[in-house]
Scaffold this motif. Sequence first.
Motif, short mmCIF file in Angstrom:
data_model
loop_
_atom_site.label_atom_id
_atom_site.label_comp_id
_atom_site.label_asym_id
_atom_site.label_seq_id
_atom_site.Cartn_x
_atom_site.Cartn_y
_atom_site.Cartn_z
N LEU A 106 7.10 -66.04 -46.08
CA LEU A 106 5.87 -66.43 -46.77
C LEU A 106 5.90 -67.92 -47.07
O LEU A 106 6.93 -68.48 -47.46
CB LEU A 106 5.72 -65.63 -48.07
N GLY A 107 4.75 -68.55 -46.93
CA GLY A 107 4.68 -70.00 -47.03
C GLY A 107 4.86 -70.57 -48.41
O GLY A 107 4.95 -71.78 -48.58
N ASP A 108 4.93 -69.70 -49.43
CA ASP A 108 5.12 -70.20 -50.80
C ASP A 108 6.49 -69.79 -51.36
O ASP A 108 6.69 -69.79 -52.57
CB ASP A 108 4.01 -69.72 -51.73
N ASN A 109 7.44 -69.46 -50.48
CA ASN A 109 8.77 -69.04 -50.92
C ASN A 109 9.80 -70.13 -50.68
O ASN A 109 9.78 -70.80 -49.63
CB ASN A 109 9.21 -67.77 -50.17
N LEU A 110 10.69 -70.29 -51.64
CA LEU A 110 11.76 -71.28 -51.58
C LEU A 110 13.09 -70.55 -51.76
O LEU A 110 13.27 -69.81 -52.73
CB LEU A 110 11.56 -72.34 -52.66
N PHE A 111 14.00 -70.76 -50.81
CA PHE A 111 15.35 -70.19 -50.89
C PHE A 111 16.35 -71.33 -50.88
O PHE A 111 16.23 -72.27 -50.09
CB PHE A 111 15.62 -69.28 -49.69
N TYR A 112 17.36 -71.23 -51.73
CA TYR A 112 18.38 -72.27 -51.76
C TYR A 112 19.67 -71.69 -52.33
O TYR A 112 19.64 -70.92 -53.29
CB TYR A 112 17.94 -73.45 -52.65
#
Length: 291
Positions: A106-112
């Motif tokens: 999804l274009g609004d997801n951030l993983f780090y």
Amino acid sequence: MKGIVLAGGSGTRLGPLTVSTSKQLLPVYDKPMIYYPLSALMLAGIRQVEIITTPRDEADFRKLLGDGSQLGMKLSYVVQTAPRGIADAFILCRDFIGDSPVTLILGDNLFYGHGLSELLHQSVSGSIAGATIFSYHVNNPRRYGVVSVDKSGRATALVEKPQMPKSNLAVTGLYVYDNTVVDRVRVLSPSARNELEITDLNKLYLQDGSLRVVPLGRGVAWLDTGTAQSLLEASEFVRSLQRRQGLQIACIEEIAYRQGWIGSADLDRAAKSFESCDYGKYLDRLPRVSE
């Protein structure tokens, strides 16, 4: 393996910010939001990516990312004329997917997090059979699709935004599927909100025992940026880490360079194009390897 970034929709929860632009073009600290999901696919080693966008925003995405050649990638675009659910991505991108397995983010997801690149590589490499979802322990599971697992970590149930959750494991916006997804999605019926639900698609894999759950541990951050509050929190998260470490999060040119997809000359050109900002100065400072 091919990748899809779902960057369509109207972003109404972020209004009025999204009246004139895509949610995924808004900044998360110092980079457009779409850099973060795109970087996750890149870290997984995926070089062919299709971006789902809207008729209004397609030109802006093309201006930002082009055809991907500057990253050693192949980027293409497909227009979604109206929101029809996450699972609609596999109908829109059927020609792009072809005979390949596919990863959707999804274009609004951030993983780090530490070890994330290795985890993603393991999840998309080799012979892909069935589907893989990524779970994350959350404090308020009522906001999410929730997966329940048994003692062996095998999925036993999937429920979308349950009123009485039986688990604190949210299903994140990152999904890996074998090629049967293009046929499975065609048997789905629209939900009460007239959308093809990703939870319903995942249930098809659950029913035949081919759904794998990969937990994201405490060392991994998962943020979605679909509201003003979460957008601010994500920006603060990125700002804090970058200032403390001196390392960029979701620097797509750096990732492409470290993956061996572009060379030093390409990195130099990118640094030159952003020379007036910290992003370009960071690219300029990156150590080059002998070629």
